[in-house]
Design a protein around this motif. Sequence first.
Motif, PDB file in Angstrom:
ATOM      1  N   THR A   3       0.818  -1.204   0.000  1.00 36.29           N
ATOM      2  CA  THR A   3       0.000   0.000   0.000  1.00 36.29           C
ATOM      3  C   THR A   3       0.857   1.261   0.000  1.00 36.29           C
ATOM      4  O   THR A   3       0.828   2.022  -0.950  1.00 36.29           O
ATOM      5  CB  THR A   3      -0.971   0.014   1.192  1.00 36.29           C
ATOM      6  N   ASP A  50      -1.556  -1.231  -4.161  1.00 36.97           N
ATOM      7  CA  ASP A  50      -2.635  -0.260  -4.064  1.00 36.97           C
ATOM      8  C   ASP A  50      -2.281   0.947  -4.932  1.00 36.97           C
ATOM      9  O   ASP A  50      -1.120   1.320  -5.051  1.00 36.97           O
ATOM     10  CB  ASP A  50      -2.798   0.177  -2.609  1.00 36.97           C
ATOM     11  N   LYS A  53      -4.237   6.417  -5.106  1.00 34.90           N
ATOM     12  CA  LYS A  53      -5.477   6.902  -4.475  1.00 34.90           C
ATOM     13  C   LYS A  53      -5.788   6.155  -3.174  1.00 34.90           C
ATOM     14  O   LYS A  53      -6.682   6.535  -2.438  1.00 34.90           O
ATOM     15  CB  LYS A  53      -6.646   6.777  -5.439  1.00 34.90           C
ATOM     16  N   GLU A  54      -5.084   5.046  -2.924  1.00 32.24           N
ATOM     17  CA  GLU A  54      -5.175   4.261  -1.681  1.00 32.24           C
ATOM     18  C   GLU A  54      -6.554   3.677  -1.409  1.00 32.24           C
ATOM     19  O   GLU A  54      -7.016   3.620  -0.276  1.00 32.24           O
ATOM     20  CB  GLU A  54      -4.673   5.091  -0.504  1.00 32.24           C
ATOM     21  N   SER A  55      -7.209   3.167  -2.433  1.00 32.36           N
ATOM     22  CA  SER A  55      -8.543   2.571  -2.272  1.00 32.36           C
ATOM     23  C   SER A  55      -8.522   1.355  -1.354  1.00 32.36           C
ATOM     24  O   SER A  55      -9.385   1.198  -0.491  1.00 32.36           O
ATOM     25  CB  SER A  55      -9.096   2.170  -3.642  1.00 32.36           C
ATOM     26  N   SER A  57      -6.242   0.504   0.957  1.00 34.24           N
ATOM     27  CA  SER A  57      -5.882   0.911   2.316  1.00 34.24           C
ATOM     28  C   SER A  57      -7.077   1.513   3.053  1.00 34.24           C
ATOM     29  O   SER A  57      -7.309   1.217   4.221  1.00 34.24           O
ATOM     30  CB  SER A  57      -4.726   1.911   2.271  1.00 34.24           C
ATOM     31  N   ARG A  58      -7.834   2.322   2.368  1.00 32.02           N
ATOM     32  CA  ARG A  58      -9.024   2.925   2.997  1.00 32.02           C
ATOM     33  C   ARG A  58     -10.084   1.871   3.309  1.00 32.02           C
ATOM     34  O   ARG A  58     -10.719   1.910   4.349  1.00 32.02           O
ATOM     35  CB  ARG A  58      -9.604   3.995   2.082  1.00 32.02           C
ATOM     36  N   ALA A  59     -10.275   0.929   2.413  1.00 26.86           N
ATOM     37  CA  ALA A  59     -11.320  -0.086   2.594  1.00 26.86           C
ATOM     38  C   ALA A  59     -10.972  -1.091   3.687  1.00 26.86           C
ATOM     39  O   ALA A  59     -11.850  -1.552   4.405  1.00 26.86           O
ATOM     40  CB  ALA A  59     -11.567  -0.813   1.272  1.00 26.86           C
ATOM     41  N   TYR A  60      -9.676  -1.428   3.827  1.00 25.26           N
ATOM     42  CA  TYR A  60      -9.289  -2.501   4.752  1.00 25.26           C
ATOM     43  C   TYR A  60      -8.421  -2.047   5.915  1.00 25.26           C
ATOM     44  O   TYR A  60      -7.938  -2.874   6.676  1.00 25.26           O
ATOM     45  CB  TYR A  60      -8.557  -3.611   3.979  1.00 25.26           C
ATOM     46  N   ALA A  61      -8.224  -0.750   6.086  1.00 22.75           N
ATOM     47  CA  ALA A  61      -7.421  -0.219   7.195  1.00 22.75           C
ATOM     48  C   ALA A  61      -6.095  -0.954   7.305  1.00 22.75           C
ATOM     49  O   ALA A  61      -5.719  -1.438   8.362  1.00 22.75           O
ATOM     50  CB  ALA A  61      -8.215  -0.301   8.507  1.00 22.75           C
ATOM     51  N   SER A  62      -5.391  -1.028   6.202  1.00 28.28           N
ATOM     52  CA  SER A  62      -4.187  -1.856   6.152  1.00 28.28           C
ATOM     53  C   SER A  62      -2.938  -1.203   6.704  1.00 28.28           C
ATOM     54  O   SER A  62      -1.971  -1.889   7.017  1.00 28.28           O
ATOM     55  CB  SER A  62      -3.919  -2.262   4.697  1.00 28.28           C
ATOM     56  N   TRP A  63      -2.915   0.057   6.871  1.00 32.94           N
ATOM     57  CA  TRP A  63      -1.701   0.739   7.308  1.00 32.94           C
ATOM     58  C   TRP A  63      -1.656   0.792   8.817  1.00 32.94           C
ATOM     59  O   TRP A  63      -2.686   0.995   9.446  1.00 32.94           O
ATOM     60  CB  TRP A  63      -1.681   2.152   6.720  1.00 32.94           C
TER      61      TRP A  63
END
Length: 107
Positions: A3, A50, A53-55, A57-63
């Motif tokens: 990501t 990813d 636009k980090e789609s 990361s936003r959807a799965y709170a990966s960071w």
Amino acid sequence: MYTAEAHAADEWPVGPHIQQLQPKTTEERCGVARRRLGELGVSDIPVLVDTAKESFSRAYASWPLRWFFLDGHTITAVAQPQGGGGYDVKEIVSGLAARRLAARQRA
């Protein structure tokens, strides 16, 4: 799924040993992801990246500390630290190797 760079030198530096700047484009992220896999000795596995636009990361709170493992279009495992610390990347690589071996034996 790569990501973003968790400790990019220009965003959240953790010391002089990490010199990677945060990739600004999807193409730059692809290059960093390939290099990071090579550093871990697993450059032969496919990796998704990813977009800038980090789609994902936003959807799965990966960071910042999550690894998602996918089989086709399905998330089959998530590696994340328990209890606030970090994790040993070697354990993740070892777990990935075991999953790959199991998949080959099923095929």
